[in-house]
Design a protein around this motif. Structure first.
Motif, PDB file in Angstrom:
ATOM      1  N   GLY A  64       9.642   0.490 -11.878  1.00  0.00           N
ATOM      2  CA  GLY A  64       8.270  -0.502 -11.532  1.00  0.00           C
ATOM      3  C   GLY A  64       8.061   1.146 -10.072  1.00  0.00           C
ATOM      4  N   LYS A  65       9.343   1.286 -10.329  1.00  0.00           N
ATOM      5  CA  LYS A  65       9.196   3.306  -9.396  1.00  0.00           C
ATOM      6  C   LYS A  65       9.422   4.173 -10.351  1.00  0.00           C
ATOM      7  CE  LYS A  65      13.309   4.290  -8.506  1.00  0.00           C
ATOM      8  NZ  LYS A  65      15.384   4.979  -8.324  1.00  0.00           N
ATOM      9  N   TRP A  66       9.958   3.729 -11.248  1.00  0.00           N
ATOM     10  CA  TRP A  66       9.619   5.073 -12.455  1.00  0.00           C
ATOM     11  C   TRP A  66       7.946   4.629 -12.917  1.00  0.00           C
ATOM     12  CZ3 TRP A  66      14.569   2.259 -15.447  1.00  0.00           C
ATOM     13  CH2 TRP A  66      15.772   2.863 -14.881  1.00  0.00           C
ATOM     14  N   ALA A  67       7.928   3.847 -12.867  1.00  0.00           N
ATOM     15  CA  ALA A  67       6.390   3.712 -13.734  1.00  0.00           C
ATOM     16  C   ALA A  67       5.702   4.523 -13.033  1.00  0.00           C
ATOM     17  CB  ALA A  67       6.269   2.369 -14.046  1.00  0.00           C
ATOM     18  N   ALA A  68       5.956   3.898 -11.704  1.00  0.00           N
ATOM     19  CA  ALA A  68       4.893   4.693 -10.345  1.00  0.00           C
ATOM     20  C   ALA A  68       4.981   5.976 -10.384  1.00  0.00           C
ATOM     21  CB  ALA A  68       5.445   4.542  -9.111  1.00  0.00           C
ATOM     22  N   TYR A  69       5.778   6.638 -10.699  1.00  0.00           N
ATOM     23  CA  TYR A  69       6.319   8.279 -10.765  1.00  0.00           C
ATOM     24  C   TYR A  69       5.875   8.841 -12.417  1.00  0.00           C
ATOM     25  CZ  TYR A  69       9.156   8.250  -6.750  1.00  0.00           C
ATOM     26  OH  TYR A  69       9.869   8.699  -5.120  1.00  0.00           O
ATOM     27  N   VAL A  70       5.654   7.926 -13.392  1.00  0.00           N
ATOM     28  CA  VAL A  70       4.843   8.593 -14.543  1.00  0.00           C
ATOM     29  C   VAL A  70       3.561   8.545 -13.776  1.00  0.00           C
ATOM     30  CG1 VAL A  70       4.654   8.129 -16.606  1.00  0.00           C
ATOM     31  CG2 VAL A  70       7.099   7.556 -15.501  1.00  0.00           C
ATOM     32  N   LEU A  71       3.287   7.055 -13.248  1.00  0.00           N
ATOM     33  CA  LEU A  71       1.560   7.174 -13.949  1.00  0.00           C
ATOM     34  C   LEU A  71       1.216   8.213 -12.896  1.00  0.00           C
ATOM     35  CD1 LEU A  71       1.283   3.516 -13.212  1.00  0.00           C
ATOM     36  CD2 LEU A  71       0.556   4.998 -14.764  1.00  0.00           C
ATOM     37  N   SER A  72       1.856   8.405 -11.363  1.00  0.00           N
ATOM     38  CA  SER A  72       1.430   9.637 -10.502  1.00  0.00           C
ATOM     39  C   SER A  72       1.830  11.200 -11.278  1.00  0.00           C
ATOM     40  CB  SER A  72       2.275   9.695  -9.292  1.00  0.00           C
ATOM     41  OG  SER A  72       2.478  11.000  -8.653  1.00  0.00           O
ATOM     42  N   TRP A  73       2.463  11.207 -12.253  1.00  0.00           N
ATOM     43  CA  TRP A  73       2.758  12.933 -13.552  1.00  0.00           C
ATOM     44  C   TRP A  73       1.603  13.054 -13.745  1.00  0.00           C
ATOM     45  CZ3 TRP A  73       3.690  13.139 -18.590  1.00  0.00           C
ATOM     46  CH2 TRP A  73       3.890  14.838 -18.702  1.00  0.00           C
ATOM     47  N   GLN A 123       0.669  -1.050  -0.414  1.00  0.00           N
ATOM     48  CA  GLN A 123      -0.109   0.378  -0.461  1.00  0.00           C
ATOM     49  C   GLN A 123       0.833   1.600   0.086  1.00  0.00           C
ATOM     50  OE1 GLN A 123      -2.550  -0.781   3.839  1.00  0.00           O
ATOM     51  NE2 GLN A 123      -3.872  -2.123   2.441  1.00  0.00           N
ATOM     52  N   VAL A 124       1.964   1.329  -0.485  1.00  0.00           N
ATOM     53  CA  VAL A 124       2.626   2.602  -1.202  1.00  0.00           C
ATOM     54  C   VAL A 124       2.550   3.643  -1.636  1.00  0.00           C
ATOM     55  CG1 VAL A 124       4.559   1.084  -0.002  1.00  0.00           C
ATOM     56  CG2 VAL A 124       4.608   1.077  -2.174  1.00  0.00           C
ATOM     57  N   LEU A 125       1.348   3.060  -2.766  1.00  0.00           N
ATOM     58  CA  LEU A 125       0.733   3.791  -3.928  1.00  0.00           C
ATOM     59  C   LEU A 125      -0.917   3.847  -3.460  1.00  0.00           C
ATOM     60  CD1 LEU A 125       1.398   2.980  -7.433  1.00  0.00           C
ATOM     61  CD2 LEU A 125       2.408   1.271  -5.793  1.00  0.00           C
ATOM     62  N   LYS A 126      -1.593   4.595  -4.474  1.00  0.00           N
ATOM     63  CA  LYS A 126      -3.025   4.076  -5.491  1.00  0.00           C
ATOM     64  C   LYS A 126      -3.197   3.918  -5.970  1.00  0.00           C
ATOM     65  CE  LYS A 126      -7.505   5.591  -3.875  1.00  0.00           C
ATOM     66  NZ  LYS A 126      -8.000   6.297  -2.658  1.00  0.00           N
ATOM     67  N   LEU A 127      -3.462   3.644  -6.458  1.00  0.00           N
ATOM     68  CA  LEU A 127      -3.613   3.168  -8.122  1.00  0.00           C
ATOM     69  C   LEU A 127      -5.160   3.701  -8.969  1.00  0.00           C
ATOM     70  CD1 LEU A 127      -2.211   0.151  -9.186  1.00  0.00           C
ATOM     71  CD2 LEU A 127      -1.034   2.207 -10.230  1.00  0.00           C
ATOM     72  N   TRP A 128      -5.107   4.506  -9.467  1.00  0.00           N
ATOM     73  CA  TRP A 128      -6.468   5.021  -9.927  1.00  0.00           C
ATOM     74  C   TRP A 128      -7.577   4.003 -10.779  1.00  0.00           C
ATOM     75  CZ3 TRP A 128      -7.661   5.185 -15.959  1.00  0.00           C
ATOM     76  CH2 TRP A 128      -9.160   6.244 -16.134  1.00  0.00           C
ATOM     77  N   ARG A 129      -8.765   3.636 -10.034  1.00  0.00           N
ATOM     78  CA  ARG A 129      -9.383   2.126  -9.854  1.00  0.00           C
ATOM     79  C   ARG A 129      -9.668   1.235 -11.359  1.00  0.00           C
ATOM     80  NH1 ARG A 129     -10.310  -1.545  -6.081  1.00  0.00           N
ATOM     81  NH2 ARG A 129     -12.218  -3.080  -6.926  1.00  0.00           N
ATOM     82  N   PRO A 130     -10.077   2.580 -12.679  1.00  0.00           N
ATOM     83  CA  PRO A 130     -10.520   2.034 -13.550  1.00  0.00           C
ATOM     84  C   PRO A 130      -8.761   1.097 -14.219  1.00  0.00           C
ATOM     85  CG  PRO A 130     -10.685   3.955 -14.219  1.00  0.00           C
ATOM     86  CD  PRO A 130     -10.357   3.945 -12.499  1.00  0.00           C
ATOM     87  N   GLY A 175      -1.622  11.201 -12.980  1.00  0.00           N
ATOM     88  CA  GLY A 175      -2.984  11.772 -12.021  1.00  0.00           C
ATOM     89  C   GLY A 175      -3.170  10.470 -12.261  1.00  0.00           C
ATOM     90  N   LEU A 176      -3.173   8.909 -12.883  1.00  0.00           N
ATOM     91  CA  LEU A 176      -3.096   7.722 -12.556  1.00  0.00           C
ATOM     92  C   LEU A 176      -2.853   6.744 -10.933  1.00  0.00           C
ATOM     93  CD1 LEU A 176      -3.032   6.800 -16.354  1.00  0.00           C
ATOM     94  CD2 LEU A 176      -4.572   7.223 -15.440  1.00  0.00           C
ATOM     95  N   ALA A 177      -1.982   7.475 -10.383  1.00  0.00           N
ATOM     96  CA  ALA A 177      -1.535   7.220  -9.002  1.00  0.00           C
ATOM     97  C   ALA A 177      -1.321   7.674  -7.887  1.00  0.00           C
ATOM     98  CB  ALA A 177      -0.199   6.201  -9.586  1.00  0.00           C
ATOM     99  N   SER A 178      -1.484   7.718  -6.446  1.00  0.00           N
ATOM    100  CA  SER A 178      -1.491   9.250  -5.979  1.00  0.00           C
ATOM    101  C   SER A 178      -0.714   8.204  -4.651  1.00  0.00           C
ATOM    102  CB  SER A 178      -3.119  10.316  -5.699  1.00  0.00           C
ATOM    103  OG  SER A 178      -4.451   8.808  -5.423  1.00  0.00           O
ATOM    104  N   ASP A 179      -1.246   8.936  -3.613  1.00  0.00           N
ATOM    105  CA  ASP A 179      -0.018   8.591  -2.901  1.00  0.00           C
ATOM    106  C   ASP A 179       0.542   7.751  -2.520  1.00  0.00           C
ATOM    107  OD1 ASP A 179      -2.976  10.092  -1.430  1.00  0.00           O
ATOM    108  OD2 ASP A 179      -3.839   8.500  -1.312  1.00  0.00           O
TER     109      ASP A 179
END
Length: 357
Positions: free
Chosen positions: A315-324, A82-89, A326-330
C-alpha cells in the motif's frame, strides 16, 4: 511518562453505547456470512473434484488484489486517516471496487476504524481484542451492539457525510455490490471473455469467482483486526496498554516468542522466530501492508504502515507510485524523532478528538 486512559464519564458524555459481553446476534449477518462461507466451501470442493479453469483462478487473484488496494488506499489511508489525497476519478474507481467487498460503505468503514483508533481495546472499540480472538475476527460483524455504535458515532466521520460519492455509495451499496461482486465474476471471466457458456463454467464463476474471492476478501481484512491485534488480548479490561495497545508488528525475528524460556536462547529464537517472521511478512504482503499495526497505531497520521525500507507494505509502495504519476498528493509522514517520542503513550486518533466534539 503517564498513560492516558478514557474514563467512563467521558464515554457517557460522548453518548456512545458500549459493547457488552452479552452478544445480540444480527441474524441477517449470521445468515450472510454463513452463506458466503458455504458457497466458498462448495467452490473449493468443486475445484478439487472437477478441476478449475486457470482463468477463474486468475480472476479471483486480480479481483482480490484490487479489492485489497481499494480498501487500504481509499477507505483506510485516504478516507479514515487522510494521509494522502487521491485524484478524484481514481477515488471514484476505488470506492466502486470497495463496494464489491461488502464491508459496509466507506462511511461506516471509517466510523468503525476511527473508533478503533480512538478507543482501541476499550468497550468502544468495535472489534476489541479483549473480547477474544473470535470476536475481533468475525463475531463483531454479527453483533447488534456494534451496529448501534456505528449509527450513534457517525459524527466521528462527519467530514465524509456530505461527500456526494459517499452518499451515492450508501444509496446503491447492495445493488452495485451484487453486480460487481457476484454477477460480474459469474459471467465475465468465462461466459463473456472466453465464450464458454456451459453450466460448469458459470458454476465456477459463481462458487469460486464470487464465493471464494469474497471469503478471502473478508478474512484478508479480519486477520488484521484479530491476529495483528493479538499481542495483549488477555489483559483485563481497564488496565492501561502501551502506545500500540494490542497491535503487533511483523518482524523477521520477533522480540517476543511464546513462552519465556525461548526468549533468551539464540538458537530457539532463530528456529522459532524465523518461520514466525516469514509468516508475518507473508501476511503483510497479502494484506498489502495492513499487518503493520503496532507502528500504525503509534503513527496513524503516516501514509507508511511499514515505516522502514525493508518493511513489506505494498500500500505504501502504491501510494508513492501514484504520487509520482500525479494521481495522489499530500502524502503525510511522521519523522523518526516524533515517532520515538510517542512510544510508551496511548495515542488517541486526532480525527476522533476533532470530529467527536
Amino acid at each position: 511518562m503517564s498513560t492516558k486512559t478514557t474514563s467512563k464519564a467521558t464515554l457517557e458524555w460522548r453518548g456512545l453505547p458500549e459493547i457488552g459481553k452479552k452478544v445480540e446476534l444480527s441474524w441477517f449477518y449470521v445468515g450472510w456470512f454463513s452463506t458466503i462461507h458455504l458457497v466458498a466451501f462448495l467452490g473449493v470442493a468443486f475445484a478439487i473434484c472437477f478441476g478449475l479453469y486457470w482463468e477463474t483462478a486468475l480472476y479471483v487473484f486480480c479481483h482480490f488484489t484490487l479489492g485489497q488496494f481499494a480498501t487500504t488506499l481509499s477507505s483506510h489511508r485516504s478516507r479514515t486517516h487522510q494521509v494522502l489525497k487521491l485524484w478524484r476519478p481514481l477515488q471514484i474507481v476505488l470506492t466502486i471496487i470497495q463496494t464489491a467487498n461488502f464491508q459496509a460503505g466507506e462511511l461506516v468503514w471509517t466510523v468503525w476504524h476511527r473508533l478503533h483508533h480512538g478507543h482501541m481495546d476499550s468497550k468502544l472499540d468495535p472489534h476489541s481484542s479483549r473480547w477474544g480472538f473470535i470476536h475481533s475476527h468475525i463475531a463483531w460483524m454479527m453483533n447488534k451492539s456494534v451496529m448501534r455504535i456505528s449509527r450513534n458515532a457517525v459524527r466521528v466521520a462527519k467530514d465524509l457525510v456530505t461527500d456526494p460519492l459517499i452518499q451515492w455509495q450508501k444509496a446503491h451499496a447492495w445493488s452495485v455490490g451484487l453486480l460487481l461482486g457476484v454477477a460480474l465474476p459469474t459471467l465475465l471471466p468465462l461466459a463473456w471473455v472466453w465464450g464458454d457458456w456451459s453450466f460448469w463454467s458459470l458454476a465456477q464463476g459463481f462458487f469460486f469467482g464470487a464465493g471464494v474471492r469474497l471469503c478471502l476478501q473478508y478474512h484478508g481484512t479480519w486477520v488484521i483486526n484479530s491476529l495483528a491485534h493479538s499481542g495483549e488480548w488477555k489483559i483485563p479490561i481497564g488496565m492501561p496498554l502501551p502506545g500500540s495497545g494490542s497491535a503487533v508488528d511483523p518482524y523477521l525475528f520477533p522480540q517476543r516468542l511464546p513462552g519465556r524460556r525461548w526468549t533468551n536462547n539464540p538458537w530457539s529464537r532463530f528456529l522459532i522466530g524465523l518461520p514466525i517472521g516469514l509468516l508475518t511478512q507473508l501476511l503483510s504482503l497479502l494484506t498489502v501492508g495492513e499487518y503493520h499495526q503496532a507502528s500504525h497505531h503509534i503513527a496513524d497520521d503516516d501514509v507508511r504502515l511499514g515505516r522502514h525500507w525493508y518493511s513489506v507494505d505494498p500500500g505504501k509502495w502504491a501510494a508513492y507510485v501514484l504520487s509520482w504519476l500525479g494521481l495522489a498528493s499530500d502524502l503525510r509522514t511522521v519523522s523518526e524523532e516524533r515517532f520515538k517520542a510517542r512510544l510508551g503513550t496511548t495515542i488517541a486518533s486526532p480525527y476522533v478528538r476533532v470530529y467527536a466534539k
